[in-house]
Design a protein around this motif. Sequence first.
Motif, PDB file in Angstrom:
ATOM      1  N   LEU A  52      -5.757  70.311  19.152  1.00 35.23           N
ATOM      2  CA  LEU A  52      -6.846  70.786  20.005  1.00 35.23           C
ATOM      3  C   LEU A  52      -8.146  70.987  19.227  1.00 35.23           C
ATOM      4  CD1 LEU A  52      -4.961  73.286  22.355  1.00 35.23           C
ATOM      5  CD2 LEU A  52      -5.702  70.933  22.834  1.00 35.23           C
ATOM      6  N   ILE A  53      -8.075  71.554  18.014  1.00 33.27           N
ATOM      7  CA  ILE A  53      -9.318  71.777  17.260  1.00 33.27           C
ATOM      8  C   ILE A  53      -9.914  70.424  16.839  1.00 33.27           C
ATOM      9  CG2 ILE A  53      -8.270  72.091  14.938  1.00 33.27           C
ATOM     10  CD1 ILE A  53     -11.333  73.945  16.357  1.00 33.27           C
ATOM     11  N   THR A  54      -9.044  69.459  16.550  1.00 33.71           N
ATOM     12  CA  THR A  54      -9.534  68.123  16.203  1.00 33.71           C
ATOM     13  C   THR A  54     -10.308  67.520  17.378  1.00 33.71           C
ATOM     14  OG1 THR A  54      -7.646  67.806  14.732  1.00 33.71           O
ATOM     15  CG2 THR A  54      -8.820  65.818  15.408  1.00 33.71           C
ATOM     16  N   SER A  55      -9.723  67.626  18.567  1.00 34.23           N
ATOM     17  CA  SER A  55     -10.382  67.096  19.762  1.00 34.23           C
ATOM     18  C   SER A  55     -11.705  67.807  20.041  1.00 34.23           C
ATOM     19  CB  SER A  55      -9.463  67.237  20.979  1.00 34.23           C
ATOM     20  OG  SER A  55      -8.306  66.458  20.788  1.00 34.23           O
ATOM     21  N   ARG A  56     -11.665  69.132  19.990  1.00 30.98           N
ATOM     22  CA  ARG A  56     -12.880  69.910  20.273  1.00 30.98           C
ATOM     23  C   ARG A  56     -13.984  69.534  19.299  1.00 30.98           C
ATOM     24  NH1 ARG A  56     -15.674  72.337  22.540  1.00 30.98           N
ATOM     25  NH2 ARG A  56     -15.642  74.582  22.252  1.00 30.98           N
ATOM     26  N   THR A 104      -6.979  68.053  27.848  1.00 32.48           N
ATOM     27  CA  THR A 104      -6.348  68.373  29.134  1.00 32.48           C
ATOM     28  C   THR A 104      -4.852  68.653  28.969  1.00 32.48           C
ATOM     29  OG1 THR A 104      -5.650  66.108  29.666  1.00 32.48           O
ATOM     30  CG2 THR A 104      -7.915  66.723  30.264  1.00 32.48           C
ATOM     31  N   LEU A 105      -4.403  68.627  27.706  1.00 34.04           N
ATOM     32  CA  LEU A 105      -2.968  68.768  27.424  1.00 34.04           C
ATOM     33  C   LEU A 105      -2.345  70.027  28.043  1.00 34.04           C
ATOM     34  CD1 LEU A 105      -0.589  67.640  25.711  1.00 34.04           C
ATOM     35  CD2 LEU A 105      -1.385  69.120  23.869  1.00 34.04           C
ATOM     36  N   LYS A 106      -1.241  69.792  28.739  1.00 33.22           N
ATOM     37  CA  LYS A 106      -0.459  70.921  29.272  1.00 33.22           C
ATOM     38  C   LYS A 106       0.968  70.781  28.762  1.00 33.22           C
ATOM     39  CE  LYS A 106      -3.072  72.878  32.780  1.00 33.22           C
ATOM     40  NZ  LYS A 106      -4.315  72.273  32.306  1.00 33.22           N
ATOM     41  N   MET A 107       1.529  71.920  28.347  1.00 35.28           N
ATOM     42  CA  MET A 107       2.899  71.899  27.858  1.00 35.28           C
ATOM     43  C   MET A 107       3.838  72.319  28.982  1.00 35.28           C
ATOM     44  SD  MET A 107       1.904  71.037  24.894  1.00 35.28           S
ATOM     45  CE  MET A 107       3.421  70.969  23.926  1.00 35.28           C
ATOM     46  N   VAL A 108       5.013  71.686  29.045  1.00 40.29           N
ATOM     47  CA  VAL A 108       6.036  72.089  30.006  1.00 40.29           C
ATOM     48  C   VAL A 108       7.354  72.249  29.260  1.00 40.29           C
ATOM     49  CG1 VAL A 108       4.905  70.883  31.926  1.00 40.29           C
ATOM     50  CG2 VAL A 108       6.677  69.708  30.602  1.00 40.29           C
ATOM     51  N   ARG A 164      -4.086  63.870  30.596  1.00 39.40           N
ATOM     52  CA  ARG A 164      -4.624  62.995  31.637  1.00 39.40           C
ATOM     53  C   ARG A 164      -5.827  62.191  31.139  1.00 39.40           C
ATOM     54  NH1 ARG A 164      -4.966  66.889  36.932  1.00 39.40           N
ATOM     55  NH2 ARG A 164      -3.076  68.089  36.498  1.00 39.40           N
ATOM     56  N   VAL A 165      -6.041  61.057  31.789  1.00 39.32           N
ATOM     57  CA  VAL A 165      -7.304  60.325  31.656  1.00 39.32           C
ATOM     58  C   VAL A 165      -7.760  59.993  33.064  1.00 39.32           C
ATOM     59  CG1 VAL A 165      -8.433  58.207  30.909  1.00 39.32           C
ATOM     60  CG2 VAL A 165      -6.720  59.261  29.449  1.00 39.32           C
ATOM     61  N   THR A 166      -8.977  60.411  33.420  1.00 39.39           N
ATOM     62  CA  THR A 166      -9.506  60.097  34.752  1.00 39.39           C
ATOM     63  C   THR A 166     -10.622  59.061  34.630  1.00 39.39           C
ATOM     64  OG1 THR A 166     -11.183  61.820  34.618  1.00 39.39           O
ATOM     65  CG2 THR A 166      -9.044  62.461  35.523  1.00 39.39           C
ATOM     66  N   GLN A 167     -10.953  58.446  35.744  1.00 41.07           N
ATOM     67  CA  GLN A 167     -12.070  57.485  35.767  1.00 41.07           C
ATOM     68  C   GLN A 167     -13.368  58.182  35.361  1.00 41.07           C
ATOM     69  OE1 GLN A 167     -12.125  54.184  36.150  1.00 41.07           O
ATOM     70  NE2 GLN A 167      -9.897  54.145  36.322  1.00 41.07           N
TER      71      GLN A 167
END
Lengths: 324, 324
Positions: A205-209, B213-217, B226-229
């Motif tokens: 996450l810090i890399t992305s940010r 947008t990463l979500k952990m489950v 996710r990737v959106t248009q």
Amino acid sequence: MKNNTFDEIAEQINSAESLLLFPHVNMDGDTLGSCAALCHSLRSAGKECWVLYEGSVPLNLKFMTGDMFTEDENIIESADISMCIDCGDTGRLGVRKDKFLTSPVTICIDHHTTTDPFCQFNYIDPQAAATGQLIFKLLRTMNIKIDKQAGEAIFAAITTDTGNFQYTNTSKETHLIAAELYDSGIDFNSVSVQIYENKRKEKILITSRSLETLKMVSEGRGGIARVTQEMLAETGAEMSETDGIVEEIRCIAGVEISCLLKEDDENVVKVSMRVKNKGNVAEIAAKYNGGGHVKAAGFTLQMSMDEAFDTVSAEIIENIRKYG
Amino acid sequence: MKNNTFDEIAEQINSAESLLLFPHVNMDGDTLGSCAALCHSLRSAGKECWVLYEGSVPLNLKFMTGDMFTEDENIIESADISMCIDCGDTGRLGVRKDKFLTSPVTICIDHHTTTDPFCQFNYIDPQAAATGQLIFKLLRTMNIKIDKQAGEAIFAAITTDTGNFQYTNTSKETHLIAAELYDSGIDFNSVSVQIYENKRKEKILITSRSLETLKMVSEGRGGIARVTQEMLAETGAEMSETDGIVEEIRCIAGVEISCLLKEDDENVVKVSMRVKNKGNVAEIAAKYNGGGHVKAAGFTLQMSMDEAFDTVSAEIIENIRKYG
């Protein structure tokens, strides 16, 4: 400096009963893998052997430590031999320096360039891509069979220190040793998954940010990103987890000089710089009392993030004009 | 299927004057590097030889194409031999299939598993980590010296197809061949910089935006991004540049199943899934008319992004419960 031979070092080890192995501080894959391989192999050969470390073991390297790594200086009261592995400088022994020197025999196996070897016996080969290669050759000299566990630790040492066989230090011998390790039945892919697929989510996450703050200068030949304390707080990451971001920026097509600005404190910005082909960031670092090499250097600026950006940006533009 | 020997194939090549080499569609480092190495070497041996390709050459592989790659089917009116390289299936020849079949002799050199070889001469070895290894052995059989340019192309083929010697397909032979390539004077590090430090800035940005947008489950054992248009429009990236994101998610400590949801169109979501150790995403893909392997699979959902997230999330939780 004159090296001893592996035969001379093997003779010392053969006549010892107990050995303490010392990795360098800020353990990496090479120091840790080399210690693990040697300790495991010497135990198999009947020796009392421990790896005495300090600091923390990186999450992705823990799989190699087994019951061989300890922080307890008294695990062996007085070892017959102290060996420093991937470490040719007492400064990199940290608080364990005095303990190291209590053994009657001291041995250094390393591949870093050093001007002042401090052990009685030394095998220091700056041509070796990794200390893991030297451990492989020492064990061969001692006729100790490299089993799966030792082979995997040596593979880990070599693959991490050569950037997976991509860095310029990699040699023909590196690949020949890797090929031989296959004969010990190593599961190199499982080692690789442990090492590379074990990142904290916070690091991702810090890399992305940080990469989202990327600004290009000098018509795309320079790239500069930032990490602020606020971004660390938001992502839960530690500053040490920003390692690798500056190399990620260097990977952009056209970028010759990459830079990461790290907000260390209010008006204290740590600057990391890298060069792909053309440029000399050691020259920039020297101007600001920093240090490093032509292709990787760093320094600290006492100013705001925005001022640091302007300062660094001007330096990059000038450096690219000079060397590009 | 019975392979021919390299000797039989060498005999055919030796008696030919002109050859056309065919890489597979969606060129990667192995098909392109193998073609480049073979074409360069056959030209050195006095043959008329071209690589006939279609589609675009990836930015980071362009350095290997030289004046050997063409899209012009008439570059040689009727070649003595057509060779398909890293391609064992006419479907992967795209629109060049008819041209391929006009030659009186057809040869296939490949390492993909195939059930139905379509050439007169075949050397198909699914045990080879890369087709580049087979080109190396063919050139050896033909007594053609592998020079620096051919050696670098073979290195590129091997290092890209083995994930820098980390994937399970890597073998002892892979390292032995890499070691031998050093004798041809290759600058493997410059090859590596070309391949890996040549990313479009837009690719870096879409990767970062998506990972945020990463979500952990499933208590951190599943990770979904996710990737959106809209994200593609904002970053200027193309959907093809989202390759690699799902592997990045798999690299998180604890994650066993990673997933990327790609908004292809309104209510059309393409799903990519990967497994680290435990899980079977082929099973999930099959439920939704998709395909793939146990550790890498994909499928398409006709629903909104949020619904797709819920669907995939439930599947991951169930899959981890079953296999975890």
